[in-house]
Design an enzyme around this catalytic site. Sequence first.
Site, short mmCIF file in Angstrom:
data_model
loop_
_atom_site.label_atom_id
_atom_site.label_comp_id
_atom_site.label_asym_id
_atom_site.label_seq_id
_atom_site.Cartn_x
_atom_site.Cartn_y
_atom_site.Cartn_z
N TYR A 154 -29.76 -17.68 -110.16
CA TYR A 154 -30.29 -17.39 -108.82
C TYR A 154 -29.15 -17.39 -107.79
O TYR A 154 -29.03 -16.47 -106.98
CB TYR A 154 -31.36 -18.43 -108.45
CG TYR A 154 -32.07 -18.16 -107.14
CD1 TYR A 154 -33.11 -17.24 -107.08
CD2 TYR A 154 -31.68 -18.80 -105.96
CE1 TYR A 154 -33.77 -16.99 -105.88
CE2 TYR A 154 -32.33 -18.55 -104.76
CZ TYR A 154 -33.38 -17.65 -104.73
OH TYR A 154 -34.01 -17.39 -103.54
N ILE A 189 -38.10 -21.95 -97.20
CA ILE A 189 -39.26 -21.33 -96.56
C ILE A 189 -40.52 -21.75 -97.31
O ILE A 189 -40.53 -21.80 -98.55
CB ILE A 189 -39.14 -19.77 -96.60
CG1 ILE A 189 -37.68 -19.32 -96.33
CG2 ILE A 189 -40.10 -19.14 -95.60
CD1 ILE A 189 -37.04 -19.81 -95.07
N THR A 191 -43.28 -21.00 -98.95
CA THR A 191 -43.94 -19.88 -99.63
C THR A 191 -44.35 -20.32 -101.04
O THR A 191 -43.89 -21.37 -101.52
CB THR A 191 -43.01 -18.66 -99.77
OG1 THR A 191 -41.98 -19.00 -100.72
CG2 THR A 191 -42.39 -18.24 -98.46
N1 LIG Z 1 -38.89 -19.28 -100.23
C1 LIG Z 1 -37.63 -19.60 -99.98
O1 LIG Z 1 -37.31 -20.76 -99.64
C2 LIG Z 1 -36.55 -18.57 -100.06
C3 LIG Z 1 -35.27 -18.94 -99.66
C4 LIG Z 1 -34.25 -18.01 -99.73
C5 LIG Z 1 -34.49 -16.74 -100.19
N2 LIG Z 1 -35.75 -16.41 -100.58
C6 LIG Z 1 -35.96 -15.04 -101.06
O2 LIG Z 1 -36.98 -14.43 -100.34
C7 LIG Z 1 -37.60 -13.42 -101.15
C8 LIG Z 1 -39.12 -13.60 -101.09
O3 LIG Z 1 -39.44 -14.87 -101.65
P1 LIG Z 1 -40.76 -15.69 -101.31
O4 LIG Z 1 -40.34 -17.07 -101.01
O5 LIG Z 1 -41.60 -14.94 -100.35
O6 LIG Z 1 -41.41 -15.74 -102.77
P2 LIG Z 1 -42.83 -15.27 -103.34
O7 LIG Z 1 -42.81 -15.71 -104.75
O8 LIG Z 1 -43.92 -15.73 -102.45
O9 LIG Z 1 -42.76 -13.68 -103.25
C9 LIG Z 1 -41.94 -12.92 -104.10
C10 LIG Z 1 -42.67 -11.63 -104.44
O10 LIG Z 1 -41.81 -10.83 -105.27
C11 LIG Z 1 -42.61 -10.25 -106.27
N3 LIG Z 1 -41.82 -9.86 -107.42
C12 LIG Z 1 -41.30 -10.64 -108.39
N4 LIG Z 1 -40.67 -9.88 -109.29
C13 LIG Z 1 -40.79 -8.59 -108.91
C14 LIG Z 1 -40.35 -7.36 -109.43
N5 LIG Z 1 -39.66 -7.27 -110.58
N6 LIG Z 1 -40.64 -6.23 -108.74
C15 LIG Z 1 -41.35 -6.30 -107.59
N7 LIG Z 1 -41.81 -7.43 -107.06
C16 LIG Z 1 -41.53 -8.57 -107.71
C17 LIG Z 1 -43.64 -11.32 -106.62
O11 LIG Z 1 -44.76 -10.78 -107.30
C18 LIG Z 1 -43.96 -11.88 -105.25
O12 LIG Z 1 -45.05 -11.22 -104.67
C19 LIG Z 1 -37.00 -13.57 -102.54
O13 LIG Z 1 -35.97 -12.62 -102.71
C20 LIG Z 1 -36.42 -14.97 -102.51
O14 LIG Z 1 -35.37 -15.15 -103.42
C21 LIG Z 1 -36.80 -17.28 -100.53
#
Ligand SMILES: NC(=O)c1ccc[n+]([C@@H]2O[C@H](COP(=O)([O-])OP(=O)(O)OC[C@H]3O[C@@H](n4cnc5c(N)ncnc54)[C@H](O)[C@@H]3O)[C@@H](O)[C@H]2O)c1
Length: 259
Positions: A154, A189, A191
């Site tokens: 990651y 975040i 989520t």
């Molecule tokens: N939540 C956090 O703390 C955090 C922190 C830093 C970065 N992020 C990044 O933010 C982005 C969104 O994360 P989130 O927290 O909303 O997570 P989440 O799990 O709620 O949402 C991620 C979405 O991506 C979709 N997904 C997964 N694999 C996929 C694929 N191959 N093709 C299309 N869609 C796909 C999932 O079905 C899901 O709906 C991600 O890139 C994550 O790495 C999140």
Amino acid sequence: MADRLKGKVAIVTGAASGIGAATARIFAREGAKVVVTDVQDEKGKAVAKEVDGIFLHHDTSDEAQWTKVLAETRGKFGRLDVLMNNAGVFIPQTIEDSTLDVWNKVLGINLTGVMLGCKHAIAAMKANPGGPKGSIVNVSSITGFMGLASAAAYTASKGGVRFLTKSVAVHCARNYRTIRCNSLHPGAIDTPMNQAAFDASGDPEGTRKYFEGLQPIGRMATAEEMGECALFLASDESSYMTGAELLADGGWIAAAGPL
Ligand SMILES: NC(=O)c1ccc[n+]([C@@H]2O[C@H](COP(=O)([O-])OP(=O)(O)OC[C@H]3O[C@@H](n4cnc5c(N)ncnc54)[C@H](O)[C@@H]3O)[C@@H](O)[C@H]2O)c1
């Protein structure tokens, strides 16, 4: 304000959940036509309905599906102004525990998927009526700046997104001037992605409290707060920004320690 993306067409990947769903709602609130894409069909369709947009099934690690998504978006709306490369997965493995399958899966979605998105979005943005124009927002992470011991793949994927963004930005600026590409770096975040990690820890409440305490601001962010950051990068308000990093981490990286 409700017209910061008026007349624009936006694709948000991974928009069935979390940050992507919140961003789709915010983009629609600001006047964009939104294409919601995800591998979760039912949830994605519900978000698309809510924002009066369209849903497309889309695995971002598959190039053929990008070709289809861009063709359908241009067929339906005639242009592409914004791509939010948001889809991602978090599968924790230290470097010592790493398996090649998990490494390839995480890199395939989190980094290769973003590369494919940039490539196909640029082709569409170049062909926009009125000339090349567009904004690509790549979702990296605070782990694009620091290593998470528990998640080697990651961390590598998000560091890759940070620097891929710069290469794309410079290429687009030199060749097309008005196609921009920036990275967004969320901290922690609230989520489903983090909730799943808390649940897996064996002490969901304790782990949540620990996470909240890591940030000087004393809490995790909402998905909506990340959507508002994405809106700024997507809109013309950030027209002089390209290749930049928008860090939204509640002061996590700014803090040298508990003092
Ligand atoms: N939540 C956090 O703390 C955090 C922190 C830093 C970065 N992020 C990044 O933010 C982005 C969104 O994360 P989130 O927290 O909303 O997570 P989440 O799990 O709620 O949402 C991620 C979405 O991506 C979709 N997904 C997964 N694999 C996929 C694929 N191959 N093709 C299309 N869609 C796909 C999932 O079905 C899901 O709906 C991600 O890139 C994550 O790495 C999140």
